[in-house]
Design a protein around this motif. Structure first.
Motif, mmCIF file in Angstrom:
data_model
loop_
_atom_site.group_PDB
_atom_site.id
_atom_site.type_symbol
_atom_site.label_atom_id
_atom_site.label_comp_id
_atom_site.label_asym_id
_atom_site.label_seq_id
_atom_site.Cartn_x
_atom_site.Cartn_y
_atom_site.Cartn_z
ATOM 1 N N ALA A 399 0.844 -1.187 0.000
ATOM 2 C CA ALA A 399 0.000 0.000 0.000
ATOM 3 C C ALA A 399 0.882 1.241 0.000
ATOM 4 O O ALA A 399 1.763 1.395 0.830
ATOM 5 C CB ALA A 399 -0.913 0.010 1.224
ATOM 6 N N THR A 401 -0.427 4.544 -0.222
ATOM 7 C CA THR A 401 -1.119 5.709 0.338
ATOM 8 C C THR A 401 -0.655 6.026 1.757
ATOM 9 O O THR A 401 -0.372 7.206 2.080
ATOM 10 C CB THR A 401 -2.642 5.491 0.316
ATOM 11 O OG1 THR A 401 -3.053 5.288 -1.042
ATOM 12 C CG2 THR A 401 -3.371 6.688 0.916
ATOM 13 N N PRO A 402 -0.525 5.007 2.659
ATOM 14 C CA PRO A 402 -0.056 5.377 4.009
ATOM 15 C C PRO A 402 1.309 6.066 4.010
ATOM 16 O O PRO A 402 1.564 6.961 4.811
ATOM 17 C CB PRO A 402 -0.005 4.034 4.727
ATOM 18 C CG PRO A 402 -0.997 3.175 4.010
ATOM 19 C CD PRO A 402 -0.928 3.552 2.572
ATOM 20 N N LYS A 403 2.159 5.599 3.101
ATOM 21 C CA LYS A 403 3.487 6.210 3.039
ATOM 22 C C LYS A 403 3.401 7.653 2.593
ATOM 23 O O LYS A 403 4.100 8.540 3.105
ATOM 24 C CB LYS A 403 4.377 5.431 2.078
ATOM 25 C CG LYS A 403 4.670 4.026 2.558
ATOM 26 C CD LYS A 403 5.583 3.310 1.577
ATOM 27 C CE LYS A 403 5.899 1.894 2.062
ATOM 28 N NZ LYS A 403 6.775 1.182 1.121
ATOM 29 N N LYS A 404 2.529 7.930 1.605
ATOM 30 C CA LYS A 404 2.381 9.308 1.132
ATOM 31 C C LYS A 404 1.823 10.196 2.218
ATOM 32 O O LYS A 404 2.263 11.354 2.393
ATOM 33 C CB LYS A 404 1.484 9.344 -0.083
ATOM 34 C CG LYS A 404 2.109 8.727 -1.328
ATOM 35 C CD LYS A 404 1.200 8.891 -2.536
ATOM 36 C CE LYS A 404 1.872 8.350 -3.805
ATOM 37 N NZ LYS A 404 1.010 8.499 -4.981
ATOM 38 N N GLU A 405 0.841 9.651 2.959
ATOM 39 C CA GLU A 405 0.258 10.454 4.045
ATOM 40 C C GLU A 405 1.333 10.780 5.092
ATOM 41 O O GLU A 405 1.387 11.879 5.651
ATOM 42 C CB GLU A 405 -0.901 9.682 4.675
ATOM 43 C CG GLU A 405 -2.116 9.576 3.748
ATOM 44 C CD GLU A 405 -3.225 8.728 4.358
ATOM 45 O OE1 GLU A 405 -2.948 8.055 5.386
ATOM 46 O OE2 GLU A 405 -4.336 8.735 3.814
ATOM 47 N N ALA A 406 2.165 9.753 5.357
ATOM 48 C CA ALA A 406 3.237 10.008 6.324
ATOM 49 C C ALA A 406 4.188 11.093 5.824
ATOM 50 O O ALA A 406 4.664 11.954 6.587
ATOM 51 C CB ALA A 406 4.005 8.716 6.584
ATOM 52 N N GLU A 409 2.598 14.478 6.340
ATOM 53 C CA GLU A 409 2.663 14.906 7.740
ATOM 54 C C GLU A 409 4.054 15.454 8.071
ATOM 55 O O GLU A 409 4.238 16.456 8.762
ATOM 56 C CB GLU A 409 2.316 13.736 8.655
ATOM 57 C CG GLU A 409 0.831 13.341 8.584
ATOM 58 C CD GLU A 409 0.517 12.147 9.473
ATOM 59 O OE1 GLU A 409 1.504 11.635 10.110
ATOM 60 O OE2 GLU A 409 -0.628 11.735 9.545
ATOM 61 N N LEU A 449 -3.697 13.857 -2.528
ATOM 62 C CA LEU A 449 -2.499 13.746 -1.691
ATOM 63 C C LEU A 449 -1.337 14.546 -2.279
ATOM 64 O O LEU A 449 -0.532 15.168 -1.558
ATOM 65 C CB LEU A 449 -2.092 12.277 -1.540
ATOM 66 C CG LEU A 449 -3.089 11.405 -0.758
ATOM 67 C CD1 LEU A 449 -2.621 9.953 -0.764
ATOM 68 C CD2 LEU A 449 -3.231 11.900 0.670
#
Length: 855
Positions: A399, A401-406, A409, A449
């Motif tokens: 996945a 997406t979690p990395k991009k969100e991180a 942040e 994102l």
């Protein structure tokens, strides 16, 4: 009585003398008759003296006197015959005159020898210069003319002074010989040192010419080095300047010993080159090459021309490394190609080009089999490529997406951060790279994102933007200042008066411009490179101006050096010295040259000037010595003149020509200005002393003539008194008195003018004097005393004042006031008045002499 009248023709009445009765005596036998033959056969001086004194006949006495030769006997005979036998006395006097002439000549020899001794003693105090020996030779020649007639005392004095002079000459000769020996030994020491340096270099060439060296040869080379070192120490014992040779030898010795140690440790250059040629890897070859180069550098410092053996060894090493470099270059090219393929594979994997990435992976595997073990960096890239290729295969299994969100942040957390702009910009760039990595290979793009990430990136980068914009502004300002500096340099080069440049200011401008240029940093890269080229071009032009000036100054100084060198051989030393001073003044006006050469030029120029001034000082010393010689000669001439002042008047008259020659010799001298006045004054003082001596002698001679005159008058007076009082038994006294008067007249050479004939007349008239006229004659003398006192203004005694007054009155009446004008006329009258006895005469004579002395 008849005998007296017959002898003197006097009119005096002489009482008859009764014959005395003869004493009765025994009759003695007759003495033997002595003839001339007996005299001729007699050689005993005492017997001849007795015959000359008591001989029966005049011929016998004269013959005996002729045979006497001893001076003592002649002097005894002269005393006896003086009043007894004129003929004998004349013979004796002639012989004694010969002795006296010999004495005079001997005295002259002694006087000349004494003066010569004094000259030689004075000469002994002089310095043994170039003229010393020549003057000594002249004095020796003068002595040789006198040596046979000089006393032993003066001969000893001469020999003592001569010994001092010869000792000085010998000391000077010894000093010269010692100096020549010192120069020879110093030259030999210098040659020994130079030979040691040359032999050391030759030993180095022999060492380098050997391909292989054994232990015995190492020992031999070390012994030779020690021998050469001993030679240098022997040369250094002379205490002469050998700094350059010592330095060269010590450097060469150290280099040779270092080379021996290197050869002993690593082998010769030939051996090292052979080992390099057999090396199987570059690491070993490089180690051997380092030793080879170290030994080669040592060899180059030791000798100027390397042997052919060393050149061949170097060529062998260069060939081996050229081949090895070719192999290594091929290997580097293969690794470079491998690295490039790895980079392309990584890019393909990161971009998601699976097929291309796998094709590159296959090709890399084939090349890796050829290359063998890879360098660590390439091995890491290869592993990274395999990892990326593996990720590319299973990308969609994870996945994103979690990395991009991180990442969003993390980027948002940087907004308003207090980090330094450079660090903050680096962190933002890292997050952006991570976003690219996460997004690489994905088939879908999440726009929301991405927009969030981009917005957070812009907000976080805002402070960095301001910072980098300020840096860009500063770079632009620095660029503008550099352009302005370039413009100023262009104007400086174009408008500056280079014909009258102040080169110290020009150098300062060059230095300040370079310093100021460096402060204007940083600048934009491309524009900065362009303006940097312009600046360097201008600096090169400016430095070229300075270089040209330095070259001109160098040439000008070299020209002055050549001019100074030519002045050394000039004949006109005074002009050459003045020109050298002008060259020195001109040197000061020339600017500096190259730093390393400027001091050398100055030393060379100073050496030429010093040589010229040394020659000037040498000639000045020679001239000073010549002037001193003139001064010494002048002093010698003055001393000679001073010696004349102690001579008698006759000797002065005889030496008149010599005195004039001495004065002329003094006048012909070239005396130094500082001594001429004092020496001239000394000369005049010596001449004045001679003149004073001559004048004093003349006065003394004049006084002596007057003394002789009155002495002769006194002798005649005694003869006159003897005649007046004579009787037959006093005939001997009369004869003696007459002989004494005649001797006085005959033995006196000089008389006051006109007085000798008067004395002779008085002597001839002496037998005619009568005792009855004595009072009248005494009165004449008294009147002469009064006349002399009137003439000289002297007072007359009370007893004769009336007579003086009476005389003066008579003079006024008879001669109308005429007076005596010369004392000499009164003296002539005085000596003609004779026969005055002692009671009156001494007092009258004292009065007359007192008046004569005051005239």
């Amino acid at each position: 009585m008849k005998l007296l009248r017959k002898l003197f023709g006097t009119k005096h009445k002489v009482a008859p003398v009764k014959p005395a009765p003869l004493p009765v005596a025994e009759v003695k036998p007759p003495k033997p008759v002595i003839t001339l033959d007996v005299v001729e056969q007699t050689h005993d001086e005492n017997e001849l003296l007795k015959l000359a004194s008591e001989g029966a006949t005049s011929q016998l006495r004269q013959a005996a006197a002729e045979k006497i030769q001893q001076r003592e006997r002649l002097e005894q005979l002269a005393k006896t015959a003086k009043t007894k036998d004129k003929n004998v006395f004349r013979i004796v006097k002639a012989k004694l005159d010969i002795f006296r002439a010999d004495d005079a000549r001997q005295a002259e020899f002694e006087t000349s020898a004494l003066r010569l001794c004094e000259k030689l003693e004075k000469h002994a105090y002089l310095e043994a210069d170039a003229l010393f020996k020549a003057r000594l030779a002249i004095l020796q020649q003068e002595w040789e003319l006198l040596a046979a007639q000089v006393s032993e005392t003066l001969t000893a004095r001469y020999q003592a002074a001569l010994a001092v002079c010869e000792a000085k000459i010998q000391a000077q000769a010894d000093a010269i010989a010692a100096e020549e020996e010192r120069i020879t030994l110093d030259q030999q020491a210098r040659e020994l040192a130079s030979s040691a340096v040359d032999n050391l270099q030759q030993l180095g060439r022999e060492l380098l010419a050997k391909a292989h060296i054994g232990d015995d040869e190492f020992t031999a080379f070390n012994l030779k080095v020690q021998e050469l070192g001993q030679a240098m120490r022997l040369a250094a014992n002379r205490a002469i300047p050998l700094d350059d040779l010592n330095k060269s030898f010590e450097q060469g010795k150290q280099q040779l010993l270092n080379l021996l140690d290197q050869i002993k440790t690593s082998g010769t250059l030939t051996q090292l080159s052979e080992q390099i040629a057999q090396a199987d890897n570059s690491e070993t070859a490089q180690k051997l090459r380092a030793k080879f180069n170290q030994q080669l550098n040592q060899a180059k410092q030791l000798v100027a021309d390397l042997p052919e053996l060393i050149t061949a060894a170097k060529a062998r090493v260069d060939d081996w490394f050229a081949g090895w470099n070719t192999k290594e270059q091929a290997a580097r090219d293969a690794l470079r190609h491998y690295s490039e393929l790895t980079r392309k594979g990584l890019w393909a994997a990161e971009q998601g080009f699976v097929r291309k990435a796998r094709g590159i992976h296959k090709e890399l595997q084939e090349k890796q089999a050829q290359l063998g073990e890879l360098p660590k960096l390439l091995q890491a890239k290869w592993e990274e490529f395999e990892t990326q290729l593996h990720k590319l295969g299973d990308w969609h299994e994870f996945a994103v997406t979690p990395k991009k969100e991180a990442l969003i942040e993390q980027m948002q957390s940087l907004i308003g951060s207090k980090m330094a702009p450079e660090d903050l910009a680096s962190k933002i760039h890292d997050l952006q790279d991570s976003w690219k990595e996460v997004s690489r290979g994905g088939q879908q793009q999440d726009d929301d994102l991405w927009q969030q990430f981009q917005q957070a990136s812009a907000q976080a980068y805002a402070p960095c933007k301001e910072f980098f914009e300020a840096q860009a502004t500063a770079r632009d300002n620095n660029l503008s200042k550099r352009r302005e500096l370039v413009s100023q340099l262009q104007t400086y080069l174009a408008d500056y008066d280079w014909d009258n440049a102040l080169w110290k200011d020009v150098e300062q401008t060059l230095k300040v411009a370079r310093q100021e240029w460096q402060t204007y940093w940083p600048v934009p890269r491309k524009a900065g490179n362009d303006i940097q080229k312009e600046f360097e071009n201008l600096m090169e032009q400016l430095f070229g101006k300075i270089t040209a000036e330095l070259d001109r100054n160098k040439q000008a100084k070299q020209h002055l050096i050549e001019q100074a060198r030519q002045l050394i051989a000039s004949d006109d030393l005074r002009t050459a010295t003045e020109q050298a001073k002008q060259l020195q003044a001109k040197w000061k006006t020339i600017g500096k040259s190259w730093h390393k050469e400027d001091q050398q030029l100055w030393q060379e120029f100073r050496q030429q000037c010093d040589a010229l001034f040394a020659r000037r000082n040498q000639e000045a010393d020679a001239a000073r010595q010549q002037r001193q010689a003139q001064v010494e000669q002048a002093k010698e001439l003055i001393g000679k003149l001073k010696g004349y002042a102690g001579l008698a008047l006759t000797e002065l008259d005889a030496a008149k020509a010599e005195i004039e020659a001495t004065k002329l010799a003094f006048d012909n001298l070239s005396l130094p200005r500082e001594s001429a006045k004092a020496l001239s004054e000394q000369l005049q003082a010596a001449l004045a002393a001679i003149s004073s001596t001559r004048q004093s002698a003349r006065v003394q001679a004049e006084n002596q003539r007057w003394q002789d005159l009155f002495g002769a008058a006194e002798a005649i007076r005694q003869y006159e008194l003897a005649l007046i009082a004579a009787s037959d038994d006093q005939a001997v006294t009369v004869i003696a008195a007459k002989a004494a008067a005649e001797e006085y007249l005959n033995n006196t050479s000089r008389w006051p003018t006109g007085t000798l004939p008067l004395l002779q007349q008085r002597l001839a008239k002496a037998p005619t004097l009568e005792a009855t006229g004595e009072a009248e004659r005494a009165q004449q003398l008294r009147l002469l005393c009064i006349r002399a006192e009137i003439l000289t203004g002297k007072p007359t005694p009370e007893s004769d004042k009336a007579l003086r007054m009476n005389y003066q009155v008579q003079q006024m009446q008879q001669a109308f006031g005429q007076r005596d004008s010369q004392i000499e006329a009164l003296v002539q009258e005085w000596i003609m008045v004779g026969g005055v006895s002692n009671p009156d005469y001494p007092a009258l004579l004292a009065r007359f002499q007192d008046s004569r002395a005051s005239a």
